[in-house]
Design a protein around this motif. Structure first.
Motif: not given
Length: 560
Positions: A51-58, A467-482
């Motif tokens: 559940a920790t890994q499977a966020s809403a982004i998943t 509240s200040i974030a902007n969408l990236f190419d794809n959200l699941i990719q953004l988390v993995n990139i960080i």
């Protein structure tokens, strides 16, 4: 959404918050609050880790990823079972033997305080950003689709999580994640079977797979060595293994899940449970996205699934051009529907498959042209609509009541991941930075209170980031990139600690600083696919640390 959807959604979310707060109230010491009293059984650990890994982004991004690009993303997870076995054999016994509260606590006993602090700070930076994204991901999409205010959604999700995480700590996170995973599984299976029920009568599941295959959506394995391709078998097994080792072995949001285990065996079984269930789970979620693709072969789909982007272009001077493009797209969909029905009946006819492939390429071209028009109308619009595909399908096609359940799935996933992150951020801040540098004698309850305040502070910060974030190419990719930017370096530090005993703290500290700056530079230069950064960061910090230690050793020898 109708009244029934609202009842299902609100009842589900309130149950999780109230149950989590009530079940775990009254933690009197740090061990209970941070390690959950070390009472968790293996199934609780396994579901909590998952559940920790499977966020809403998943559940938002993964089906959209499959809709556009097919099943190939599952290769990203191929290294996970390997990583779980290594962590069970090496990491867990050491953590339990030393009875640590955080993973970074071990680094001080092996190296020194500054190396422990550096690893903790690197974790706090990347996980603090990720916590904001796990709130932001569902909020921005629900805002765009439902018309809800984005700031309000960020605050609602953040506050709900803060309430039970502050109240019960690690045990509250673990207890609620079992309920959340149950809701998630029920919702995704319900969506899958409803999609199959919506397909034409003569289109069975096997025929649906053949239809998806004709459009290139069932290409699971890619053995190429093309560095421009993000997802191949090799990036999964090499880059993916190092990413998963870093995430599950050194990221406190995951380490804290299995540190709460009743014994080493319970923790190991929990991780193995996650390791061998996670890949099928991701495969299934991608398959849901492929079935959504098949559904839209027989039903009209928008040129762009982001309603905000579509509205922007339709209210601009490019509205007429966009309307003409929509008309062409609609005609193409009608032609493709007829061909798909024929192909479902006669899949052996390769000529039909070739015609469908041509139309698929034309549809992609129309979608790209639509993106260009949207950007001409408003350059600030998000034209990458992968994250909007599944939510569009949910809101426009699912029965009443089930819409509320699927929205509860998305928000539950956001809450479970964010709760783990806030819990880990607070624990790391308290134990690795605050308590370690607080030289006064204090009672245990004081540090429980401090951890709760840090949980609140990180929760507020996560809401601000969202509240200040902007969408990236794809959200699941953004988390993995960080994660990939930081994880390889942190993993390298731990591997040196475990296996290269003659390397000391100063060498590791200097090597880690140099490596982190170098990896950030490599990412912004776009030299490698991001998954390779995990392997690169790990190798560089280890080689540098060994080299620095060797040079220091040579210097010491000469002095003698």
């Amino acid at each position: 959404m109708v009244l029934l959807d609202w009842i299902v959604l609100l009842a589900t979310l309130l149950f999780i918050v109230i149950y989590g707060s009530w079940k775990t109230r009254g933690s009197k010491n740090v061990r209970d609050f941070i390690k959950g009293g070390s009472e968790a059984k293996w199934w609780t650990i396994g579901l909590s880790v998952m559940a920790t890994q499977a966020s809403a982004i998943t559940f938002l991004s993964t089906p959209g990823q499959a809709f556009h690009s097919g099943m190939g993303f599952v290769q990203f997870y191929f290294g996970l079972p390997i990583a779980m076995i290594i962590i069970c054999m090496v990491f867990i016994p050491i953590y339990h033997k030393l009875n640590v509260y955080t993973a970074y606590e071990y680094l001080e006993s092996r190296f020194d305080l500054k190396t422990r602090s550096l690893a903790a700070i690197l974790f706090l930076i990347q996980r603090g950003l990720a916590a904001g994204i796990t709130i932001f991901a569902p909020a921005i999409i629900l805002s765009a689709v439902l018309g809800w205010d984005l700031l309000t959604l960020n605050i609602i999700i953040g506050v709900l999580v803060i309430i039970y995480t502050v109240s019960g700590g690690t045990k509250a996170v673990s207890v609620t994640q079992k309920q959340q995973m149950a809701i998630i599984f029920i919702g995704m299976f319900a969506a899958f079977f409803i999609i199959l029920g919506y397909l034409p009568e003569d289109v069975t599941f096997s025929k649906a797979i053949e239809i998806a295959g004709a459009s290139g959506k069932m290409e699971v394995l890619d053995f190429s060595f093309d560095l421009n391709n993000r997802y191949t078998v090799w990036t999964g097994f090499l880059g993916g293994t190092f990413l998963m080792l870093s995430y599950f072995g050194t990221d406190q949001s995951q380490v804290q899940r299995y540190l709460s285990g009743k014994s080493i065996r319970e923790s190991q079984l929990g991780l193995l449970f996650n390791g061998f269930l996670k890949v099928p789970m991701q495969f299934f979620i991608l398959l849901v996205g492929v079935m959504v693709f098949v559904f839209y072969q027989f039903n009209n789909s928008p040129l762009n699934f982001n309603p905000s982007a579509t509205n922007a272009v339709k209210e601009s001077k490019y509205a007429e051009d966009y309307g003409a493009l929509e008309k062409n797209h609609l005609n193409l969909l009608k032609e493709k529907k007829q061909l798909q029905l024929q192909y479902a009946e006669f899949p052996e006819q390769t000529e039909l498959g070739n015609k469908i492939s041509v139309l698929q390429k034309q549809e992609i071209a129309y979608r790209e042209e639509a993106k260009d028009l949207i950007l001409k109308a408003d350059s600030n619009q998000e034209v990458n609509d992968k994250d909007y595909v599944f939510i569009h399908f949910i809101l426009n096609n699912l029965p009443r009541g089930l819409i509320g359940l699927l929205l509860a799935v998305i928000l539950s996933a956001a809450m479970s991941s964010t709760a783990s992150e806030l819990n880990a951020l607070a624990a790391t801040t308290t134990m690795d930075l605050y308590k370690r540098n607080d030289h006064k004698e204090r009672e245990d309850i004081y540090y429980v209170s401090v951890t709760k305040w840090f949980t609140l502070a990180w929760g507020v910060l996560a809401i601000l980031v969202a509240s200040i974030a902007n969408l990236f190419d794809n959200l699941i990719q953004l988390v993995n990139i960080i994660g990939s930017i930081f994880y390889g370096n942190i993993l390298g530090i731990f591997l040196i600690a475990f296996f290269i005993r003659y390397v000391k703290g100063n060498a590791v500290f200097i090597a880690a600083l140099i490596t982190q700056l170098f990896i950030i530079w490599i990412y912004f230069m776009d030299v490698l696919p991001y998954l390779w950064l995990n392997l690169l960061g790990c190798v560089i910090v280890m080689l540098l640390a060994v080299l620095i230690q060797f040079v220091k050793g040579m210097g010491s020898t000469k002095k003698l």
